[in-house]
Design a protein around this motif. Structure first.
Motif, PDB file in Angstrom:
ATOM      1  N   UNK A 334      -3.897 -33.436 -22.361  1.00  0.00           N
ATOM      2  CA  UNK A 334      -2.849 -33.779 -21.401  1.00  0.00           C
ATOM      3  C   UNK A 334      -2.624 -35.247 -21.168  1.00  0.00           C
ATOM      4  N   UNK A 335      -3.298 -36.137 -21.910  1.00  0.00           N
ATOM      5  CA  UNK A 335      -3.059 -37.571 -21.751  1.00  0.00           C
ATOM      6  C   UNK A 335      -1.884 -37.973 -22.648  1.00  0.00           C
ATOM      7  N   UNK A 336      -0.692 -37.601 -22.217  1.00  0.00           N
ATOM      8  CA  UNK A 336       0.508 -37.736 -23.047  1.00  0.00           C
ATOM      9  C   UNK A 336       1.386 -38.924 -22.689  1.00  0.00           C
ATOM     10  N   UNK A 337       1.002 -39.707 -21.700  1.00  0.00           N
ATOM     11  CA  UNK A 337       1.889 -40.776 -21.242  1.00  0.00           C
ATOM     12  C   UNK A 337       2.249 -41.757 -22.349  1.00  0.00           C
ATOM     13  N   UNK A 338       1.264 -42.144 -23.182  1.00  0.00           N
ATOM     14  CA  UNK A 338       1.543 -43.092 -24.267  1.00  0.00           C
ATOM     15  C   UNK A 338       2.618 -42.538 -25.207  1.00  0.00           C
ATOM     16  N   UNK A 339       2.497 -41.276 -25.559  1.00  0.00           N
ATOM     17  CA  UNK A 339       3.447 -40.651 -26.474  1.00  0.00           C
ATOM     18  C   UNK A 339       4.826 -40.508 -25.826  1.00  0.00           C
ATOM     19  N   UNK A 340       4.842 -40.011 -24.597  1.00  0.00           N
ATOM     20  CA  UNK A 340       6.116 -39.797 -23.901  1.00  0.00           C
ATOM     21  C   UNK A 340       6.803 -41.124 -23.600  1.00  0.00           C
TER      22      UNK A 340
END
Length: 355
Positions: A334-340
């Motif tokens: 769930x650590x998706x901030x970099x991708x998003x």
């Protein structure tokens, strides 16, 4: 760079602040609520623009000082300060680019997310479950609420399909780039030879619609009540609580069987139906939902992909921006901030470059 749009936003922001302080607005809850939402949506661009204007004024003051003074020390200090201010102003100008792009009116909406196993058999179902967990964990990190609406389990611990609601601040703005075909390359647990399989799952992200946005004639809806086929305890399976709503003119179907209450299931199913109708309307389509969904996620075939999850190389590749992201365990947790953030930045850059 032209800042006419930002100037209008800034002026409107100041106007709203004045209006919200008037007795006429303060005593009108509906008007106050509407202005409050508009004020919130304008706060970031207005604050950023105000900072840019302040930096420009400071730079102009230093330029004026340079033109007026002949003192060598003062001129040296002024040139250094001007260099710093110009660098800061340019950084602020770069940050303003995102606000020059037309805001998606759906960005602040809650969403209905639909994940379906595509090609790849049982492995695709397991991958669909992995994606569901990834979005669940991301939602938890963002402080969002997640409610399960409907699911169909596969033979193991996977999902043939799962539908859930995500609600919170700015949900659609963060998740809208997730829609499409997700492809996974890995060795299944059941593969004795260690051969890598390629499977796929589709993700649809539908912004929820308010009742005022979609006018549904009750006579156009067929309601079917049936026994839940999923988990949930004896009560769910023995009592007919699951609800299927069919919008007769379009053939769009929404099902909810997660709640023990038939009424709650109906409310959730109606939210899904409204979101699907809104999605079809926003895309100017009148065909059945399957055609509309294909425009968003494709057929689920392995060859159609917007992102690939490569387990042997510990790499996620987003093919739309041609960028790789490593440490899959972290991303799938769930650590998706970099991708998003990378997808959002690319979208803003693309929109800003259009005439």
């Amino acid at each position: 760079m032209a800042y006419d749009k930002l100037e209008r936003m800034y002026q409107r922001f100041q106007e709203i602040e004045q209006l919200m302080g008037t007795p006429e607005v303060a005593t009108n809850p509906a008007r106050l609520h509407a202005l409050g939402k508009e004020h919130s949506s304008l706060q970031q661009p207005a604050t950023a623009y105000a900072s840019f204007l302040a930096a420009e004024r400071e730079a102009a003051d230093i330029m004026a000082l340079l033109n007026e003074t002949t003192d060598a020390d003062m001129r040296h200090f002024a040139r250094e300060e001007l260099t710093r201010l110009e660098r800061h102003r340019d950084e602020l100008a770069g940050a303003l680019t995102q606000y020059l792009v037309d805001v998606d009116p759906n960005d602040e909406k809650d969403v209905i997310v639909e994940i379906r196993a595509g090609t790849g058999g049982e492995e695709a179902s397991l991958f669909a479950a992995d994606l569901y967990r990834m979005y669940m964990r991301y939602a938890q990190r963002q402080g969002w609420d997640v409610e399960l609406i409907d699911s169909t389990m596969s033979g193991s611990k996977g999902f043939k399909e799962i539908v859930f609601e995500v609600s919170g601040q700015g949900v659609y703005s963060r998740l809208k780039h997730e829609r499409g075909v997700h492809r996974v390359q890995r060795v299944p647990a059941t593969e004795a030879s260690g051969r890598i399989h390629t499977s796929a799952a589709t993700v649809a992200v539908l912004p929820e619609a308010e009742e005022v946005e979609i006018d549904i004639n009750p006579e156009d809806i067929r309601t079917d009540i049936f026994h839940s086929g999923g988990a949930g305890g004896q009560n769910v399976n023995k009592v007919a609580t699951a609800v299927r709503l069919t919008h007769i003119p379009t053939g769009i179907v929404a099902i909810c069987q997660d709640e023990r209450s038939q009424l709650k299931n109906r409310v959730k199913a109606m939210a899904v139906l409204r979101a699907r109708l809104y999605d079809a309307k926003s895309r100017e389509q009148t065909d059945r939902i399957e055609q509309d969904r294909r425009s968003q996620v494709g057929s689920g075939d392995r060859s159609e992909k917007m992102r690939t999850y490569n387990y042997p190389q510990d790499r996620i590749t987003d093919h739309r921006i041609g960028q790789n992201f490593h440490n899959m365990e972290r991303l799938l947790d769930g650590e998706l901030d970099e991708l998003i953030d990378a997808l959002k930045a690319a979208s803003i850059q693309q929109a800003a470059s259009l005439p």
